[in-house]
Design a protein around this motif. Structure first.
Motif, PDB file in Angstrom:
ATOM      1  N   ILE A  42       4.153 -44.624 -27.346  1.00  9.48           N
ATOM      2  CA  ILE A  42       4.840 -45.668 -26.573  1.00  9.48           C
ATOM      3  C   ILE A  42       4.966 -45.220 -25.124  1.00  9.48           C
ATOM      4  CG2 ILE A  42       7.038 -46.882 -26.242  1.00  9.48           C
ATOM      5  CD1 ILE A  42       7.345 -46.701 -29.369  1.00  9.48           C
ATOM      6  N   THR A  43       5.310 -43.948 -24.914  1.00  9.96           N
ATOM      7  CA  THR A  43       5.423 -43.403 -23.560  1.00  9.96           C
ATOM      8  C   THR A  43       4.082 -43.484 -22.850  1.00  9.96           C
ATOM      9  OG1 THR A  43       7.128 -41.877 -24.350  1.00  9.96           O
ATOM     10  CG2 THR A  43       6.151 -41.398 -22.204  1.00  9.96           C
ATOM     11  N   LEU A  44       3.029 -43.094 -23.524  1.00  6.81           N
ATOM     12  CA  LEU A  44       1.687 -43.152 -22.945  1.00  6.81           C
ATOM     13  C   LEU A  44       1.312 -44.587 -22.598  1.00  6.81           C
ATOM     14  CD1 LEU A  44      -0.908 -41.656 -22.171  1.00  6.81           C
ATOM     15  CD2 LEU A  44      -1.663 -41.947 -24.546  1.00  6.81           C
ATOM     16  N   ASP A  45       1.625 -45.517 -23.491  1.00  5.24           N
ATOM     17  CA  ASP A  45       1.347 -46.933 -23.213  1.00  5.24           C
ATOM     18  C   ASP A  45       2.074 -47.397 -21.958  1.00  5.24           C
ATOM     19  OD1 ASP A  45      -0.287 -47.127 -25.420  1.00  5.24           O
ATOM     20  OD2 ASP A  45       1.185 -48.190 -26.671  1.00  5.24           O
ATOM     21  N   ARG A  46       3.331 -47.022 -21.845  1.00  7.32           N
ATOM     22  CA  ARG A  46       4.097 -47.425 -20.656  1.00  7.32           C
ATOM     23  C   ARG A  46       3.498 -46.807 -19.398  1.00  7.32           C
ATOM     24  NH1 ARG A  46       9.553 -46.698 -18.060  1.00  7.32           N
ATOM     25  NH2 ARG A  46       9.317 -48.229 -16.398  1.00  7.32           N
ATOM     26  N   GLN A  47       3.110 -45.550 -19.482  1.00 11.14           N
ATOM     27  CA  GLN A  47       2.492 -44.883 -18.339  1.00 11.14           C
ATOM     28  C   GLN A  47       1.176 -45.549 -17.949  1.00 11.14           C
ATOM     29  OE1 GLN A  47       2.398 -40.972 -20.117  1.00 11.14           O
ATOM     30  NE2 GLN A  47       4.171 -40.263 -18.935  1.00 11.14           N
ATOM     31  N   ASN A  48       0.534 -46.183 -18.906  1.00 11.08           N
ATOM     32  CA  ASN A  48      -0.739 -46.859 -18.648  1.00 11.08           C
ATOM     33  C   ASN A  48      -0.594 -48.352 -18.368  1.00 11.08           C
ATOM     34  OD1 ASN A  48      -2.387 -44.582 -18.822  1.00 11.08           O
ATOM     35  ND2 ASN A  48      -2.400 -44.684 -21.047  1.00 11.08           N
ATOM     36  N   GLY A  49       0.641 -48.806 -18.146  1.00 16.72           N
ATOM     37  CA  GLY A  49       0.854 -50.173 -17.687  1.00 16.72           C
ATOM     38  C   GLY A  49       1.093 -51.225 -18.747  1.00 16.72           C
ATOM     39  N   ILE A  50       1.294 -50.844 -19.995  1.00 14.50           N
ATOM     40  CA  ILE A  50       1.624 -51.837 -21.029  1.00 14.50           C
ATOM     41  C   ILE A  50       3.031 -52.350 -20.737  1.00 14.50           C
ATOM     42  CG2 ILE A  50       2.013 -52.212 -23.509  1.00 14.50           C
ATOM     43  CD1 ILE A  50      -0.935 -51.671 -22.807  1.00 14.50           C
ATOM     44  N   SER A  51       3.183 -53.661 -20.721  1.00 13.54           N
ATOM     45  CA  SER A  51       4.484 -54.253 -20.383  1.00 13.54           C
ATOM     46  C   SER A  51       5.481 -54.084 -21.525  1.00 13.54           C
ATOM     47  CB  SER A  51       4.321 -55.735 -20.069  1.00 13.54           C
ATOM     48  OG  SER A  51       4.073 -56.473 -21.246  1.00 13.54           O
ATOM     49  N   HIS A  52       6.752 -54.180 -21.164  1.00 11.54           N
ATOM     50  CA  HIS A  52       7.828 -54.100 -22.154  1.00 11.54           C
ATOM     51  C   HIS A  52       7.664 -55.206 -23.187  1.00 11.54           C
ATOM     52  CE1 HIS A  52      12.008 -54.856 -23.601  1.00 11.54           C
ATOM     53  NE2 HIS A  52      11.980 -53.531 -23.721  1.00 11.54           N
ATOM     54  N   LYS A  53       7.331 -56.388 -22.723  1.00 11.68           N
ATOM     55  CA  LYS A  53       7.165 -57.536 -23.615  1.00 11.68           C
ATOM     56  C   LYS A  53       6.048 -57.283 -24.633  1.00 11.68           C
ATOM     57  CE  LYS A  53       6.087 -62.450 -23.676  1.00 11.68           C
ATOM     58  NZ  LYS A  53       5.600 -63.585 -22.921  1.00 11.68           N
ATOM     59  N   GLU A  54       4.906 -56.776 -24.162  1.00  8.76           N
ATOM     60  CA  GLU A  54       3.783 -56.493 -25.065  1.00  8.76           C
ATOM     61  C   GLU A  54       4.165 -55.419 -26.092  1.00  8.76           C
ATOM     62  OE1 GLU A  54      -0.352 -56.883 -22.699  1.00  8.76           O
ATOM     63  OE2 GLU A  54       1.134 -55.573 -21.726  1.00  8.76           O
ATOM     64  N   ALA A  55       4.825 -54.383 -25.632  1.00 11.35           N
ATOM     65  CA  ALA A  55       5.232 -53.297 -26.521  1.00 11.35           C
ATOM     66  C   ALA A  55       6.226 -53.799 -27.567  1.00 11.35           C
ATOM     67  CB  ALA A  55       5.833 -52.149 -25.714  1.00 11.35           C
ATOM     68  N   LEU A  56       7.166 -54.615 -27.142  1.00  8.91           N
ATOM     69  CA  LEU A  56       8.172 -55.157 -28.054  1.00  8.91           C
ATOM     70  C   LEU A  56       7.539 -56.089 -29.086  1.00  8.91           C
ATOM     71  CD1 LEU A  56      11.160 -54.851 -28.480  1.00  8.91           C
ATOM     72  CD2 LEU A  56      11.546 -56.767 -26.955  1.00  8.91           C
ATOM     73  N   GLU A  57       6.579 -56.908 -28.650  1.00  7.53           N
ATOM     74  CA  GLU A  57       5.882 -57.797 -29.585  1.00  7.53           C
ATOM     75  C   GLU A  57       5.160 -56.986 -30.658  1.00  7.53           C
ATOM     76  OE1 GLU A  57       3.276 -60.288 -27.282  1.00  7.53           O
ATOM     77  OE2 GLU A  57       4.928 -61.475 -26.485  1.00  7.53           O
ATOM     78  N   TYR A  58       4.514 -55.909 -30.240  1.00  7.44           N
ATOM     79  CA  TYR A  58       3.783 -55.070 -31.187  1.00  7.44           C
ATOM     80  C   TYR A  58       4.747 -54.362 -32.140  1.00  7.44           C
ATOM     81  CZ  TYR A  58       0.281 -51.861 -32.983  1.00  7.44           C
ATOM     82  OH  TYR A  58      -0.558 -51.163 -33.809  1.00  7.44           O
ATOM     83  N   ALA A  59       5.829 -53.815 -31.598  1.00  9.97           N
ATOM     84  CA  ALA A  59       6.814 -53.106 -32.425  1.00  9.97           C
ATOM     85  C   ALA A  59       7.511 -54.051 -33.401  1.00  9.97           C
ATOM     86  CB  ALA A  59       7.839 -52.409 -31.538  1.00  9.97           C
ATOM     87  N   SER A  60       7.647 -55.296 -33.025  1.00  2.00           N
ATOM     88  CA  SER A  60       8.317 -56.275 -33.887  1.00  2.00           C
ATOM     89  C   SER A  60       7.528 -56.575 -35.161  1.00  2.00           C
ATOM     90  CB  SER A  60       8.563 -57.572 -33.122  1.00  2.00           C
ATOM     91  OG  SER A  60       9.466 -57.331 -32.076  1.00  2.00           O
ATOM     92  N   LEU A  81      13.594 -45.884 -18.564  1.00  4.68           N
ATOM     93  CA  LEU A  81      13.352 -44.792 -17.623  1.00  4.68           C
ATOM     94  C   LEU A  81      12.666 -45.331 -16.374  1.00  4.68           C
ATOM     95  CD1 LEU A  81      13.578 -41.643 -17.486  1.00  4.68           C
ATOM     96  CD2 LEU A  81      11.194 -41.586 -18.192  1.00  4.68           C
ATOM     97  N   PRO A  82      13.158 -44.971 -15.187  1.00  2.00           N
ATOM     98  CA  PRO A  82      12.504 -45.423 -13.954  1.00  2.00           C
ATOM     99  C   PRO A  82      11.045 -44.950 -13.894  1.00  2.00           C
ATOM    100  CG  PRO A  82      14.642 -44.463 -13.464  1.00  2.00           C
ATOM    101  CD  PRO A  82      14.363 -44.194 -14.919  1.00  2.00           C
ATOM    102  N   GLU A  83      10.201 -45.790 -13.358  1.00  2.00           N
ATOM    103  CA  GLU A  83       8.763 -45.520 -13.342  1.00  2.00           C
ATOM    104  C   GLU A  83       8.400 -44.221 -12.621  1.00  2.00           C
ATOM    105  OE1 GLU A  83       4.612 -47.842 -12.394  1.00  2.00           O
ATOM    106  OE2 GLU A  83       6.452 -48.993 -12.596  1.00  2.00           O
ATOM    107  N   ASP A  84       9.108 -43.887 -11.540  1.00  2.00           N
ATOM    108  CA  ASP A  84       8.784 -42.655 -10.815  1.00  2.00           C
ATOM    109  C   ASP A  84       9.041 -41.416 -11.684  1.00  2.00           C
ATOM    110  OD1 ASP A  84      11.558 -43.187 -10.583  1.00  2.00           O
ATOM    111  OD2 ASP A  84      11.721 -41.914  -8.808  1.00  2.00           O
ATOM    112  N   GLN A  85      10.076 -41.446 -12.506  1.00  2.00           N
ATOM    113  CA  GLN A  85      10.349 -40.326 -13.417  1.00  2.00           C
ATOM    114  C   GLN A  85       9.326 -40.281 -14.551  1.00  2.00           C
ATOM    115  OE1 GLN A  85      14.371 -40.193 -14.873  1.00  2.00           O
ATOM    116  NE2 GLN A  85      15.215 -40.674 -12.855  1.00  2.00           N
ATOM    117  N   LEU A  86       8.892 -41.452 -14.945  1.00  3.08           N
ATOM    118  CA  LEU A  86       7.928 -41.569 -16.031  1.00  3.08           C
ATOM    119  C   LEU A  86       6.584 -40.940 -15.668  1.00  3.08           C
ATOM    120  CD1 LEU A  86       7.624 -43.080 -18.827  1.00  3.08           C
ATOM    121  CD2 LEU A  86       6.521 -44.867 -17.521  1.00  3.08           C
TER     122      LEU A  86
END
Length: 121
Positions: A42-60, A81-86
């Motif tokens: 999930i962290t890697l996906d977020r780092q690669n630009g997967i949106s919160h909405k897309e991730a939530l749909e998949y996790a659901s 987590l703020p994007e700069d820290q990510l």
């Protein structure tokens, strides 16, 4: 030479079939390892630009309630987590969330007689 090859094959087969069944504690730790790996992904996906909405749909789509609860909680934590820290040290952030998810999971009360339904990740 043939005898050595046959002996090696027989030993490999015996070694594979002689594995003892995992205890409930070992099963739970294996499950929690998968939860940690999922948090890392999930962290890697977020780092690669997967949106919160897309991730939530998949996790659901996860059907097991225990797994779904743990995954959604990690997803929300990761996306908070703020994007700069990510992106400051990608590997370290992935490892941090993987370890946190494993620790939370291992410390989650569970019924050893009713393990979550999951695919090892």
């Amino acid at each position: 030479m043939k005898k050595l090859l046959i002996l090696s094959v027989v030993l490999m087969v015996v070694g594979c079939t002689a594995k003892k069944p995992a205890t409930p504690e070992e099963q739970w730790k294996g499950y929690c390892t998968s939860i940690g790996n999922a948090a890392r992904s999930i962290t890697l996906d977020r780092q690669n630009g997967i949106s919160h909405k897309e991730a939530l749909e998949y996790a659901s789509k996860v059907t097991d309630p225990t797994t779904k609860g743990l995954i959604i909680a990690q997803l929300e934590k990761i996306y908070a987590l703020p994007e700069d820290q990510l992106k400051s040290d990608k590997d370290a952030v992935q490892a941090k969330f993987k370890q946190e998810a494993y620790t939370v999971c291992v410390n989650t009360p569970h019924d050893p007689a009713h393990m979550p339904d999951y695919k090892p990740f």
